[in-house]
Design a protein around this motif. Structure first.
Motif, PDB file in Angstrom:
ATOM      1  N   GLU A 136      11.557   2.228   4.349  1.00 64.37           N
ATOM      2  CA  GLU A 136      11.144   0.891   4.791  1.00 64.37           C
ATOM      3  C   GLU A 136      12.179   0.349   5.780  1.00 64.37           C
ATOM      4  OE1 GLU A 136       8.637  -1.343   4.679  1.00 64.37           O
ATOM      5  OE2 GLU A 136       9.992  -2.651   5.824  1.00 64.37           O
ATOM      6  N   ARG A 137      11.693  -0.185   6.890  1.00 65.81           N
ATOM      7  CA  ARG A 137      12.605  -0.666   7.926  1.00 65.81           C
ATOM      8  C   ARG A 137      13.321  -1.961   7.538  1.00 65.81           C
ATOM      9  NH1 ARG A 137       9.084  -4.503   9.753  1.00 65.81           N
ATOM     10  NH2 ARG A 137      10.053  -5.326  11.628  1.00 65.81           N
ATOM     11  N   ALA A 163      -3.482  -1.191   5.235  1.00 66.80           N
ATOM     12  CA  ALA A 163      -4.682  -2.023   5.276  1.00 66.80           C
ATOM     13  C   ALA A 163      -5.552  -1.724   6.499  1.00 66.80           C
ATOM     14  CB  ALA A 163      -4.274  -3.498   5.271  1.00 66.80           C
ATOM     15  N   ASN A 208       0.820  -1.217   0.000  1.00 70.16           N
ATOM     16  CA  ASN A 208       0.000   0.000   0.000  1.00 70.16           C
ATOM     17  C   ASN A 208       0.852   1.265   0.000  1.00 70.16           C
ATOM     18  OD1 ASN A 208      -2.848  -0.593  -0.159  1.00 70.16           O
ATOM     19  ND2 ASN A 208      -2.638  -1.635   1.826  1.00 70.16           N
ATOM     20  N   VAL A 213      -1.352 -15.803  -2.136  1.00 71.62           N
ATOM     21  CA  VAL A 213      -2.164 -15.807  -3.362  1.00 71.62           C
ATOM     22  C   VAL A 213      -2.780 -14.427  -3.589  1.00 71.62           C
ATOM     23  CG1 VAL A 213      -2.861 -18.210  -3.751  1.00 71.62           C
ATOM     24  CG2 VAL A 213      -4.027 -16.878  -2.000  1.00 71.62           C
ATOM     25  N   GLY A 257      -5.580  -7.606   3.124  1.00 73.80           N
ATOM     26  CA  GLY A 257      -5.363  -8.313   1.881  1.00 73.80           C
ATOM     27  C   GLY A 257      -4.526  -7.458   0.950  1.00 73.80           C
ATOM     28  N   VAL A 258      -3.980  -8.120  -0.061  1.00 77.40           N
ATOM     29  CA  VAL A 258      -3.140  -7.410  -1.027  1.00 77.40           C
ATOM     30  C   VAL A 258      -4.068  -6.803  -2.074  1.00 77.40           C
ATOM     31  CG1 VAL A 258      -1.244  -7.640  -2.656  1.00 77.40           C
ATOM     32  CG2 VAL A 258      -1.247  -8.983  -0.549  1.00 77.40           C
TER      33      VAL A 258
END
Ligand SMILES: Cc1cc2nc3c(=O)[nH]c(=O)nc-3n(C[C@H](O)[C@H](O)[C@H](O)COP(=O)(O)OP(=O)(O)OC[C@H]3O[C@@H](n4cnc5c(N)ncnc54)[C@H](O)[C@@H]3O)c2cc1C
Length: 539
Positions: free
Chosen positions: A41-42, A511, A22, A67, A518-519
């Motif tokens: 980003e860590r 999210a 996201n 998936v 979810g992706v």
């Protein structure tokens, strides 16, 4: 007054805390609209819970998410993800459920096959199934357009909210009797919903697993019908409800997103943990990294969940006390574990014996013979105990995508429920983790007896491991439970569902916001849209 502080080494229009999928979607849209954007980003890789990691030479494992179907096709098109390497591999059949008596059920995108398969258990259900799917499709057609918009707040008098509510009411009216079905879906249990449609246990139990994924609840828990519905809303290459593997593992999706964002000029920094979101006079003006570097920006966006964002990265006195109290009450409960297993050979199922790739290996393999079995697994977890007979949702992506494992070897992902975050009698140490994984493999061996001897290596992620690895509080895979009280205009909190926060210039894009876990990329898209609206720019 410039908020650029002495000691700032870099300045951007936007800094984004976290490069989950996201965060990358937000970065790409904002960069595309001409803003300078920096993602921090860590971890050593971007993607959050949507990653591919090489955990042994040649084995490229989708460590967490495994998936895809939920990722919005509009975003794939806007950000030209296929040009950056995204390839979705459809799965046909999409699921295989073996039963202890040797019978089995395949389901998939092929209507004729579904009816034939379901007919093995009930002719009535075989006839009903297309009607059930048509009902889900009609409701999905109503819900899907709401995914890529900020949810309107029914208490607001803002004309934009009122207009959106009116549009929704009209759409709801147009649903006719399906409107009642939607309300039932939001409030009922998966078991009750499926009982209304079907008689065969085998079909119901196969469908019910979508209702408990990532949820600390059983098939009889109210609200699980919505979780079931949430998982049928997506599509693959234009076909609704079809789940796919991502070629190269789930990380190829985030890799494509990162490359797309970079093509629009975004800067992406890995190994850059943010220690603090900097706030002055109620306005965010940048972040301080753990190594002390200050990155200043007009806007700060957090891809982390509210627990991390507001309780760990912001000084308490910068936030209203009622807001902080509400943040502390968000439900992050989880009972999901992920066990990734590297295999010398494929599971050879008693139901369909074969040591080479067959239909039984391609989709999701459900090991959960009855709804009672599921409910019993949940009842133990409800009392704080890991299930002695857990529910297994198994995927073998290497059966469809040979690029992720060495020749003739395989990767098996087991998404398992229930493993409570804090077991009542003990904790998740090496011994209890291994005992739980042993039990899962023992259960699978009742259906595929060769499984235990074919294991090369396994990676066991219990909820505290998921929390530590991916910064997902409580190990909750959705950045907050997907109960009705944490959905729509209540996500992440009532009154704060529009990606904005009480701190000016600080937004959420993960999210934890509408439309949830979810992706999907939808939260990231919507956050970018709201930021651009505030800046009076267009996506
Ligand atoms: C085990 C598991 C299995 C799943 N299976 C599926 C599936 O098959 N299909 C599906 O659609 N969904 C699945 N999900 C859910 C899905 O993966 C998540 O809902 C989704 O990835 C959330 O994406 P996000 O970008 O909002 O947040 P995240 O993926 O949580 O990303 C947030 C990012 O912020 C970073 N971050 C946090 N704090 C900081 C800080 N202080 N400084 C810098 N960076 C920070 C984190 O490291 C992370 O990279 C699964 C999740 C898990 C855990």
């Amino acid at each position: 007054m410039s908020l650029l502080k002495a000691g700032s080494s870099r300045h951007y229009d936007v800094s984004i805390v976290g490069g989950g999928h996201n965060g990358l979607v937000t970065a790409a849209y904002l960069a595309k609209s001409g803003l300078s954007v920096c993602v921090l980003e860590r971890r050593h890789i971007v993607g959050g819970a949507c990653v591919t990691e090489e955990i042994a030479p040649g084995f490229r494992v989708s460590t967490a998410a495994y998936v895809n179907s939920l990722f919005r096709p509009e975003i794939i098109r806007d950000l030209r993800l296929p040009e950056f390497g995204l390839e979705l591999l459809e799965r046909n059949p999409s699921s295989f459920t073996p039963f202890p008596d040797g019978r089995y059920l395949f389901l998939g995108p092929d209507v004729v096959m579904n009816q034939k398969e379901i007919g093995k258990f009930s002719n009535r259900d075989a006839k009903q199934f297309p009607e059930y799917e048509a009902m889900l499709n009609r409701i999905a057609r109503f819900v899907e357009p709401t995914l890529l918009r900020a949810p309107p707040d029914p208490l607001s008098r803002n004309p934009r909210d009122l207009l959106a509510l009116a549009r929704m009411a009209k759409g709801f009216r147009n649903l006719g009797r399906d409107g009642y079905g939607l309300i039932e879906m939001l409030t009922m249990s998966a078991w009750e919903l499926l009982d209304r449609w079907f008689e065969s246990e085998e079909l119901k139990v196969t469908l019910a697993t979508d209702g408990i994924i990532g949820t600390l609840g059983g098939p009889l828990t109210p609200g699980t019908a919505y979780v079931l519905f949430h998982h049928v809303m997506g599509e693959t290459n234009g076909v609704r409800g079809v789940w796919a593997y991502v070629k190269g593992g789930m990380g190829s999706l985030t890799y494509a997103l990162a490359r797309s964002a970079q093509s629009f000029g975004a800067t992406i920094n890995r190994n850059s943990p943010v220690a603090e979101i900097l706030v002055q006079n109620g306005r965010a003006y940048g972040v301080r990294l753990e190594d002390g570097e200050v990155v200043s920006s007009r806007i700060v966006v957090s891809n982390a969940d509210p627990n991390v964002t507001f309780l760990k990265l912001i000084k308490e006195n910068e936030l209203p006390s009622d807001f902080l109290r509400a943040v502390k009450q968000i439900d992050y409960s989880s009972g999901s574990a992920k066990i990734n297993v590297l295999l010398n050979e494929l599971p050879n199922f008693k139901a369909i014996p074969s040591d080479s790739v067959g239909a039984q290996h391609k989709g999701t393999i459900h090991i959960s013979p009855t709804l009672d079995y599921m409910e019993r697994a949940w009842e133990e977890a409800e009392h704080g105990h890991p299930s002695s007979n857990p529910i297994l949702e198994i995927t073998i992506p290497s059966a469809v995508d040979p690029t992720i494992a060495p020749p003739s070897k395989h990767i098996m992902g087991m998404f398992v429920q229930y493993a409570p975050y804090s077991p009542r009698n003990g904790r998740w140490d090496d011994s209890s983790r291994n005992a739980f994984a042993d039990r899962c493999l023992e259960i699978l061996s009742q259906f595929a007896p060769n499984i235990q001897k074919s294991v090369i290596q396994r990676q066991i992620l219990m909820p505290p491991d998921i929390e530590r690895e991916f910064a997902l509080s409580g190990g909750n895979i959705f950045q907050g439970a997907m109960h009705l009280n944490q959905l729509l205009f209540m996500r992440p909190l009532p009154g704060w569902a529009k990606y904005r926060t009480p701190i000016r210039g600080l937004y959420l894009c993960g999210a934890c916001t509408h439309p949830g876990g979810g992706v999907m990329g939808a939260s990231g898209h919507n956050a970018a849209k709201e930021i651009l609206r505030d800046l009076r720019k267009r996506i």
